[in-house]
Enzyme design. Structure first.
Site, short mmCIF file in Angstrom:
data_model
loop_
_atom_site.label_atom_id
_atom_site.label_comp_id
_atom_site.label_asym_id
_atom_site.label_seq_id
_atom_site.Cartn_x
_atom_site.Cartn_y
_atom_site.Cartn_z
N ALA A 1 0.87 -1.19 0.00
CA ALA A 1 0.00 0.00 0.00
C ALA A 1 0.90 1.24 0.00
O ALA A 1 0.80 2.11 0.85
CB ALA A 1 -0.97 0.01 1.19
N LEU A 2 1.78 1.26 -0.98
CA LEU A 2 2.89 2.21 -0.98
C LEU A 2 2.42 3.65 -1.21
O LEU A 2 1.44 3.89 -1.91
CB LEU A 2 3.90 1.82 -2.07
CG LEU A 2 4.51 0.42 -1.92
CD1 LEU A 2 5.54 0.18 -3.03
CD2 LEU A 2 5.15 0.21 -0.56
N HIS A 3 3.14 4.57 -0.59
CA HIS A 3 2.88 6.00 -0.76
C HIS A 3 4.23 6.70 -0.87
O HIS A 3 5.29 6.03 -0.89
CB HIS A 3 2.05 6.53 0.40
CG HIS A 3 2.57 6.15 1.75
ND1 HIS A 3 3.76 6.62 2.25
CD2 HIS A 3 2.09 5.30 2.70
CE1 HIS A 3 3.98 6.11 3.45
NE2 HIS A 3 2.99 5.29 3.75
N HIS B 1 7.19 5.63 1.38
CA HIS B 1 7.94 4.45 0.95
C HIS B 1 8.86 4.81 -0.22
O HIS B 1 10.02 4.38 -0.28
CB HIS B 1 6.99 3.34 0.50
CG HIS B 1 6.04 2.85 1.56
ND1 HIS B 1 4.69 3.09 1.51
CD2 HIS B 1 6.25 2.13 2.69
CE1 HIS B 1 4.10 2.53 2.57
NE2 HIS B 1 5.02 1.95 3.30
N GLY C 1 11.95 4.29 7.79
CA GLY C 1 11.45 5.64 8.01
C GLY C 1 11.47 6.02 9.48
O GLY C 1 11.18 5.19 10.35
N GLU C 2 11.80 7.28 9.75
CA GLU C 2 11.69 7.80 11.12
C GLU C 2 10.24 7.88 11.57
O GLU C 2 9.96 8.02 12.76
CB GLU C 2 12.33 9.19 11.21
CG GLU C 2 13.84 9.17 11.10
CD GLU C 2 14.46 10.54 11.19
OE1 GLU C 2 13.72 11.55 11.11
OE2 GLU C 2 15.69 10.62 11.32
P1 AMP Z 1 5.15 0.05 6.39
O1 AMP Z 1 4.79 -0.37 5.01
O2 AMP Z 1 4.14 0.98 6.99
O3 AMP Z 1 5.54 -1.09 7.27
O4 AMP Z 1 6.44 0.96 6.26
C1 AMP Z 1 7.57 0.51 5.57
C2 AMP Z 1 8.70 1.49 5.77
O5 AMP Z 1 8.31 2.77 5.27
C3 AMP Z 1 9.07 1.69 7.24
O6 AMP Z 1 10.46 1.82 7.36
C4 AMP Z 1 8.36 2.97 7.57
O7 AMP Z 1 8.94 3.68 8.64
C5 AMP Z 1 8.51 3.73 6.27
N1 AMP Z 1 7.50 4.79 6.19
C6 AMP Z 1 6.16 4.68 6.37
N2 AMP Z 1 5.56 5.89 6.28
C7 AMP Z 1 6.55 6.79 6.05
C8 AMP Z 1 6.59 8.20 5.87
N3 AMP Z 1 5.48 8.94 5.91
N4 AMP Z 1 7.79 8.79 5.65
C9 AMP Z 1 8.93 8.04 5.61
N5 AMP Z 1 8.96 6.71 5.76
C10 AMP Z 1 7.79 6.08 5.98
#
Ligand code: AMP
Length: 287
Positions: free
Chosen positions: A40-42, A45, A155-156
């Site tokens: 569900a990339l944005h 990611h 991501g932070e």
């Molecule tokens: P997720 O798919 O939510 O597990 O996130 C995958 C990676 O993307 C993790 O390292 C998250 O911290 C990073 N991430 C998610 N949202 C953001 C964002 N808004 N900005 C930067 N990195 C993100």
């Protein structure tokens, strides 16, 4: 199968194919940057993929909604999934390998081994999501060992998770560099998250309160107008007044140990988790 170093995005589903593809790039002298995601990339990611490209790494993005990091009452089955959309975004971002394994490929047969990081998981999301960080640490360990990258990008936005992974890699002498990347926000400041898709229009407006309160608290504790506890308590109340249903935590912590602070002397982080309807939002800012 096309060879891995040809232009475009190569989608692989098995560990064997991932390793073959990575080996192709290594043979061509390239370094590898792993970007673990749940899909569900944005743009958040995508910024991690860009981070890998900027450092000269071949970006490898994993897409796996990891069941072991969800609690029994959490949103595993409802978690947004959009594989084709994700592949399109990865193509646009010049990602080179997408690793999208099945659950059986990630967890073949009985799994008796887990990775637990103590201490920094004692607070914040740790006690609220029992087993979550063990699930994360275990799946990230597996992804790292499957891809054997030079660097992995996180991501932070998920600040505690980033610290857990950094600590795990350090404590276990894993030969990977962990790169933390800044949080990507919507124009108004809301941190991008796959879970933002759950928000109704009304909730989306209320959700912005989280960012606003993080900014307010960071400013107040930076210039010393309020103690961390005072500023955080006021922010929690403001969130409840602004329509958040539950504030799970709102606190100022040491940026490395994640221990709560009363006054800010060194690097610190203001960090929060709160529920708006069925959506759990987390965010944080450097102080
Ligand atoms: P997720 O798919 O939510 O597990 O996130 C995958 C990676 O993307 C993790 O390292 C998250 O911290 C990073 N991430 C998610 N949202 C953001 C964002 N808004 N900005 C930067 N990195 C993100």
């Amino acid at each position: 199968m096309n060879t891995s170093t040809e232009p475009g995005l190569l989608v692989v589903r098995t560990v064997a194919d991932l390793r073959r593809a990575v080996a192709g790039f290594r043979k061509a002298g390239r370094t590898i940057g792993l970007v673990p995601t749940m899909g569900a990339l944005h743009e958040g990611h995508v910024s991690l993929v860009k981070g890998a490209l900027e450092r000269g790494d071949v970006p490898v993005t994993s897409i796996f909604v990891n069941p072991t990091q969800f609690g029994p009452k959490e949103d595993f089955s409802a978690y947004p999934r959009d594989e084709e959309g994700d592949f399109d975004k990865l193509r646009d971002a010049q990602c080179r390998i997408a690793f999208a394994p099945t659950k059986d490929e990630m967890y073949p047969g009985e799994q008796l081994t887990t990775v637990t990081v103590a201490g920094i998981t004692d607070g914040l999301c740790g006690p609220l999501r029992p087993g979550h960080f063990q699930g994360v640490a275990t799946v990230v360990s597996k992804l790292l060992l499957m891809a054997m990258p030079d660097r992995a990008y996180f991501g932070e936005k998920d600040y505690q998770q980033l610290q857990v992974i950094k600590r795990m890699v350090r404590d276990l002498a894993m030969p990977f560099e962990i790169v933390g990347m800044p949080t990507v926000r919507e124009k108004d400041g809301l941190a991008m998250s796959s879970r933002n898709r759950y928000l109704s229009a009304e909730e989306r407006t209320k959700a912005l309160g989280m960012y606003k309160q993080l900014v307010t608290v960071a400013d107040a504790v930076r210039d010393g107008t309020k103690s961390c506890a005072e500023a955080s308590a006021a922010a929690s109340q403001a969130l409840r007044d602004g329509g958040f249903d539950i504030v799970e935590y709102f606190t100022v912590v040491d940026a490395d140990s994640l221990k709560p602070l009363e006054h800010v002397a060194g690097p610190a982080r203001v960090i929060a988790a709160a529920r708006l309807g069925r959506t759990r939002l987390i965010d944080n800012l450097a102080v």
